[in-house]
Design a protein around this motif. Structure first.
Motif, mmCIF file in Angstrom:
data_model
loop_
_atom_site.group_PDB
_atom_site.id
_atom_site.type_symbol
_atom_site.label_atom_id
_atom_site.label_comp_id
_atom_site.label_asym_id
_atom_site.label_seq_id
_atom_site.Cartn_x
_atom_site.Cartn_y
_atom_site.Cartn_z
ATOM 1 N N MET A 131 37.684 32.320 54.397
ATOM 2 C CA MET A 131 38.209 33.320 55.453
ATOM 3 C C MET A 131 39.956 33.677 55.061
ATOM 4 N N ARG A 132 40.399 32.436 54.633
ATOM 5 C CA ARG A 132 41.849 32.829 54.237
ATOM 6 C C ARG A 132 42.046 33.861 53.158
ATOM 7 N N GLN A 133 41.079 34.079 52.572
ATOM 8 C CA GLN A 133 41.209 35.233 51.556
ATOM 9 C C GLN A 133 40.920 36.558 52.090
ATOM 10 N N LEU A 134 40.519 36.834 53.395
ATOM 11 C CA LEU A 134 40.387 37.896 54.143
ATOM 12 C C LEU A 134 41.713 38.831 54.625
ATOM 13 N N ILE A 135 41.775 39.743 54.904
ATOM 14 C CA ILE A 135 43.060 40.431 55.499
ATOM 15 C C ILE A 135 43.015 40.174 56.968
ATOM 16 N N HIS A 136 43.812 39.659 57.429
ATOM 17 C CA HIS A 136 44.177 39.262 59.005
ATOM 18 C C HIS A 136 45.050 40.327 59.552
ATOM 19 N N ASP A 137 45.590 41.141 58.853
ATOM 20 C CA ASP A 137 46.408 42.165 59.399
ATOM 21 C C ASP A 137 45.909 43.121 60.462
ATOM 22 N N ARG A 138 46.239 43.311 61.643
ATOM 23 C CA ARG A 138 45.491 44.013 62.461
ATOM 24 C C ARG A 138 45.958 45.749 62.111
ATOM 25 N N ILE B 159 51.437 50.424 44.475
ATOM 26 C CA ILE B 159 52.616 49.238 44.889
ATOM 27 C C ILE B 159 52.874 48.191 43.888
ATOM 28 N N GLY B 160 51.603 47.793 43.360
ATOM 29 C CA GLY B 160 51.800 46.591 42.320
ATOM 30 C C GLY B 160 51.304 45.425 43.186
ATOM 31 N N ASP B 161 50.860 45.249 44.490
ATOM 32 C CA ASP B 161 50.818 43.922 45.250
ATOM 33 C C ASP B 161 49.215 43.524 44.663
ATOM 34 N N LEU B 162 49.158 42.637 43.890
ATOM 35 C CA LEU B 162 47.911 42.100 43.255
ATOM 36 C C LEU B 162 47.416 41.220 44.442
ATOM 37 N N LEU B 163 48.044 40.512 45.031
ATOM 38 C CA LEU B 163 47.482 39.579 46.111
ATOM 39 C C LEU B 163 46.771 40.315 47.099
ATOM 40 N N LEU B 164 47.525 41.433 47.713
ATOM 41 C CA LEU B 164 47.007 42.126 48.584
ATOM 42 C C LEU B 164 45.596 42.779 48.148
ATOM 43 N N LEU B 165 45.696 43.370 46.917
ATOM 44 C CA LEU B 165 44.472 43.990 46.362
ATOM 45 C C LEU B 165 43.395 43.048 46.393
ATOM 46 N N LYS B 166 43.458 41.897 45.957
ATOM 47 C CA LYS B 166 42.516 40.877 46.013
ATOM 48 C C LYS B 166 41.676 40.612 47.325
ATOM 49 N N ARG B 167 42.687 40.518 48.423
ATOM 50 C CA ARG B 167 42.350 40.409 49.668
ATOM 51 C C ARG B 167 41.702 41.329 50.257
ATOM 52 N N GLN B 168 42.153 42.528 50.040
ATOM 53 C CA GLN B 168 41.505 43.825 50.462
ATOM 54 C C GLN B 168 39.933 43.980 49.834
ATOM 55 N N ILE C 188 37.899 41.642 48.937
ATOM 56 C CA ILE C 188 36.887 40.735 49.459
ATOM 57 C C ILE C 188 36.401 41.257 50.927
ATOM 58 N N THR C 189 37.422 41.870 51.711
ATOM 59 C CA THR C 189 37.258 42.213 52.922
ATOM 60 C C THR C 189 36.428 43.509 52.758
ATOM 61 N N PHE C 190 36.785 44.475 52.018
ATOM 62 C CA PHE C 190 35.900 45.585 51.974
ATOM 63 C C PHE C 190 34.596 45.217 51.540
ATOM 64 N N GLN C 191 34.359 44.275 50.857
ATOM 65 C CA GLN C 191 32.910 44.069 50.298
ATOM 66 C C GLN C 191 31.983 43.615 51.406
ATOM 67 N N LEU C 192 32.458 42.740 52.303
ATOM 68 C CA LEU C 192 32.071 42.187 53.262
ATOM 69 C C LEU C 192 31.686 43.203 54.462
ATOM 70 N N ILE C 193 32.532 44.207 54.538
ATOM 71 C CA ILE C 193 32.242 45.433 55.497
ATOM 72 C C ILE C 193 31.212 46.264 54.860
ATOM 73 N N PHE C 194 31.409 46.289 53.456
ATOM 74 C CA PHE C 194 29.962 47.309 52.817
ATOM 75 C C PHE C 194 28.744 46.946 53.120
ATOM 76 N N GLY C 195 28.722 45.617 52.962
ATOM 77 C CA GLY C 195 27.484 44.845 52.930
ATOM 78 C C GLY C 195 26.745 45.043 54.558
ATOM 79 N N ALA C 196 27.690 44.838 55.543
ATOM 80 C CA ALA C 196 27.362 45.007 56.880
ATOM 81 C C ALA C 196 27.021 46.340 57.175
ATOM 82 N N LEU C 197 27.731 47.394 56.704
ATOM 83 C CA LEU C 197 27.273 48.698 57.049
ATOM 84 C C LEU C 197 25.950 49.044 56.294
#
Length: 454
Positions: free
Chosen positions: A1-8, A309-318, A320-329
């Protein structure tokens, strides 16, 4: 869960983009649905004819989408770097490619419509009806290309609302003119299938007028004008081709494959029923899967921006988050398609019992394969392509479509003589088969590449 985006704020931005793009897709497909329903109530043969002609429109749409995706990938990365001037040049390049493609298709559809239609259908009555429609609707190709490329290009900087304004206007005009011209209501002549084509052409003219007005008076970020779209920095042509060519090849092979798939269905033993059932099943999928496609487009914008932007950490967290959303959809989409079967078919009173039975079977297949579609398609478009690796998408889609799906469908249809539903399943099987490959490559992060100039 820590790898997911938590920013509202991230979820609010993603949801706003997704819902805006989903609404635009819904309205766009509702235009096709209105045509399908209204001409379907006129006659089953007319509906089958429009369905055949829509294969050429779909092929053009695939190519123009490839053109637009090239603009979006480059534009979103420049947007992430806060450099707007190159985006105007890139849009100008994209428009040139798109209009060249549309001109070729317009010429072929206008001069040899019967030859094109006979290649994907063996029913002379349907071919005759379809020719009447295609000779008129081909005039929309250039208009559609201009409108779609400009609208999609604005997505690279997060401007999406104009898209559903366009689609809503098209829907209203199309339904009104269909009512008047197909059936001869309100004093208009009864033109049948030609009336539907005239309605579509009129709505495309209005669409283009709206986007031109928007760019002239409302768009304040890029300041697009005819002058800066005509006079571009031609050095960006090389940059654009590097990104867009794999996308164009992907879309072209996919579009050709869809025409081949229609040709396979159109040459089955009961081609008339199978063509009509296919048109209904595909349209049901398109309507219900709009959120999945909207999520893919929204993810592409945010992925491209993060790469810029070049933010690799943000990119990786995005990612993982996107894939979970896509699967649920995907799961929700499959359930929605399956549960809508009876409701949808009640709108088609002219269907024969045989056609209705095949349509039920086709819709069930779409419900199953849509789970794979919403995950692998969205991950491909929204993450891999947008992240700078369109060539992987080109290779993956080509191998699965032409190496597995088309051969399996041809064998099942014309050698094994399997029922139409089995052939249809083979035609859609790549949506499930590609999912493990997409999962592996997405989570390898080998797709991250900057395509902008430093």
């Amino acid at each position: 869960m820590r790898q997911l985006i938590h920013d509202r704020g991230f979820y609010k931005t993603f949801a706003a983009l997704t819902l805006s793009l989903a609404l635009q897709n819904l309205l766009t497909y509702s235009v096709n649905l209105a045509d399908n329903l209204m001409i379907g109530q006129y006659s089953q043969q007319a509906m089958s004819a429009v369905s055949l002609c829509n294969q050429f429109q779909f092929f053009l749409q695939m190519l123009v989408t490839g053109v637009a995706e090239g603009v979006i990938v480059l534009g979103a990365q420049y947007w992430g770097k806060n450099k707007l001037a190159p985006i105007r040049d890139i849009i100008g390049v994209g428009l040139r490619f798109g209009l060249a493609i549309a001109s070729v298709m317009f010429f072929l559809a206008l001069t040899i419509p019967d030859t094109l239609l006979q290649a994907i259908n063996n029913d002379p009555v349907i071919t005759e009806e379809a020719t009447k429609y295609l000779r008129i609707v081909c005039f929309t190709y250039l208009l559609f290309t201009l409108t779609h490329t400009l609208t999609a290009s604005l997505r690279s900087i997060g401007v999406v609302k104009v898209g559903y304004v366009l689609s809503f206007s098209t829907l209203c005009i199309n339904i009104t003119l269909n009512y008047c011209l197909i059936y001869g209501n309100l004093g208009f002549p009864e033109l049948g299938i030609q009336g539907a084509a005239i309605a579509t052409l009129t709505s495309r003219i209005v669409e283009l007028g709206i986007i031109i007005c928007f760019l002239s008076w409302k768009e304040k970020t890029l300041h697009l004008s005819v002058n800066n779209l005509l006079h571009i920095d031609t050095s960006f042509i090389h940059d654009y081709i590097h990104v867009a060519l794999p996308l164009l090849i992907t879309q072209a092979t996919w579009g050709i494959a869809q025409i081949v798939q229609t040709a396979i269905i159109g040459h089955l033993e009961d081609a008339s029923s199978a063509i009509a059932a296919n048109a209904i099943a595909v349209l049901v999928f398109q309507i219900i899967s709009v959120v999945g496609y909207g999520a893919a487009s929204a993810a592409a914008i945010l992925t491209g921006k993060a790469v810029g932007i070049g933010d690799l950490l943000l990119l990786k967290r995005q990612t993982i988050t996107f894939q979970l959303i896509f699967g649920a959809l995907g799961v929700l989409t499959g359930l929605g398609i399956y549960s809508s079967t009876d409701l949808v078919l009640n709108f088609y009173p002219t269907l024969t019992p045989e056609t209705r039975e095949i349509a039920v079977q086709f819709i069930a297949v779409m419900a199953i394969t849509s789970v794979g579609t919403c995950y692998q398609m969205a991950s491909d478009v929204g993450i891999i392509r947008a992240g700078g690796s369109p060539s992987f998408s080109m290779k993956n889609n080509t191998i699965f479509m032409w190496g597995i799906v088309i051969p399996a469908a041809l064998i099942s249809a014309f050698i094994c003589k399997l029922p139409a539903v089995a052939v249809f399943f083979f035609l859609k099987s790549d949506q499930l088969l590609k999912a493990p490959v997409i999962f592996y490559y997405t989570n390898s992060y080998k797709w991250i590449r900057k395509v902008t100039r430093e």
